[in-house]
Design a protein around this motif. Structure first.
Motif, short mmCIF file in Angstrom:
data_model
loop_
_atom_site.label_atom_id
_atom_site.label_comp_id
_atom_site.label_asym_id
_atom_site.label_seq_id
_atom_site.Cartn_x
_atom_site.Cartn_y
_atom_site.Cartn_z
N ARG A 139 2.01 11.65 -10.48
CA ARG A 139 0.99 12.95 -10.27
C ARG A 139 2.00 14.06 -10.46
O ARG A 139 1.68 15.16 -11.22
N LYS A 140 3.33 14.07 -9.92
CA LYS A 140 4.35 15.07 -10.32
C LYS A 140 4.63 15.11 -11.84
O LYS A 140 5.04 16.21 -12.18
N ILE A 141 4.97 14.02 -12.61
CA ILE A 141 5.23 13.91 -13.99
C ILE A 141 3.95 14.70 -14.71
O ILE A 141 4.38 15.16 -15.69
N ARG A 142 2.70 14.55 -14.38
CA ARG A 142 1.82 15.12 -14.91
C ARG A 142 1.83 16.29 -15.02
O ARG A 142 1.70 17.52 -15.29
N ARG B 299 1.04 -1.26 0.00
CA ARG B 299 0.02 0.01 0.03
C ARG B 299 0.95 1.28 -0.05
O ARG B 299 0.69 2.13 -0.83
N ASP B 300 1.95 1.23 0.72
CA ASP B 300 2.78 2.10 0.90
C ASP B 300 3.44 2.53 -0.23
O ASP B 300 3.91 3.75 -0.94
N ARG B 301 4.05 1.39 -0.93
CA ARG B 301 4.71 1.58 -2.33
C ARG B 301 3.93 1.77 -3.48
O ARG B 301 4.21 2.83 -4.14
N ARG B 302 2.65 1.74 -3.52
CA ARG B 302 1.65 2.05 -4.47
C ARG B 302 1.51 3.67 -4.30
O ARG B 302 1.39 4.66 -5.22
N ALA B 303 1.14 4.10 -3.08
CA ALA B 303 1.22 5.48 -2.71
C ALA B 303 2.22 6.18 -3.14
O ALA B 303 2.14 7.42 -3.80
N LYS C 35 2.23 9.14 -6.21
CA LYS C 35 2.75 10.67 -6.05
C LYS C 35 3.68 10.78 -7.16
O LYS C 35 3.71 12.07 -7.70
N ARG C 36 4.45 9.87 -7.59
CA ARG C 36 5.48 10.01 -8.50
C ARG C 36 4.83 10.36 -9.75
O ARG C 36 5.26 11.37 -10.79
#
Length: 98
Positions: A95-98, A84-88, A92-93
């Motif tokens: 979303r930063k790219i978009r 779950r933590d890895r997916r989160a 995030k990464r």
């Protein structure tokens, strides 16, 4: 060479006639084709049995590990939390790219 023997079987006349016609169409003796069918069948069955034996062996090994007190296991909830933590992090990464 192995000693040959005869093999007699009952089958429907239509099946026999159609098989003989197809064997003739490929210019091969019907007995040769039937021997190939038999060899293929034996090979497939042996492979299936070998596969089942390997599967059963793996299951027995897994069960033995479950019962081994020296084997350390990780609780399922810890594994789920890690992913779950890895997916989160990945979300995030992205979303930063978009």
């Amino acid at each position: 060479m192995a000693k040959e023997s005869a093999f007699t079987m009952k089958l429907e006349a239509d099946l026999r006639d159609r098989f003989m016609a197809e064997a003739q169409a490929v210019d091969r003796p019907a007995a040769q084709i039937i021997r190939e069918f038999m060899r293929d069948f034996i090979e497939r069955r042996q492979a299936e049995r070998d596969s089942q034996a390997e599967f059963k062996s793996a299951i027995k090994a897994g069960l033995a590990q479950i019962e081994d007190p020296d084997i350390q296991t990780v609780p399922q909830d810890q594994i789920a939390a890690k992913w779950r933590d890895r997916r989160a992090e990945l979300v995030k990464r992205v979303r930063k790219i978009r």
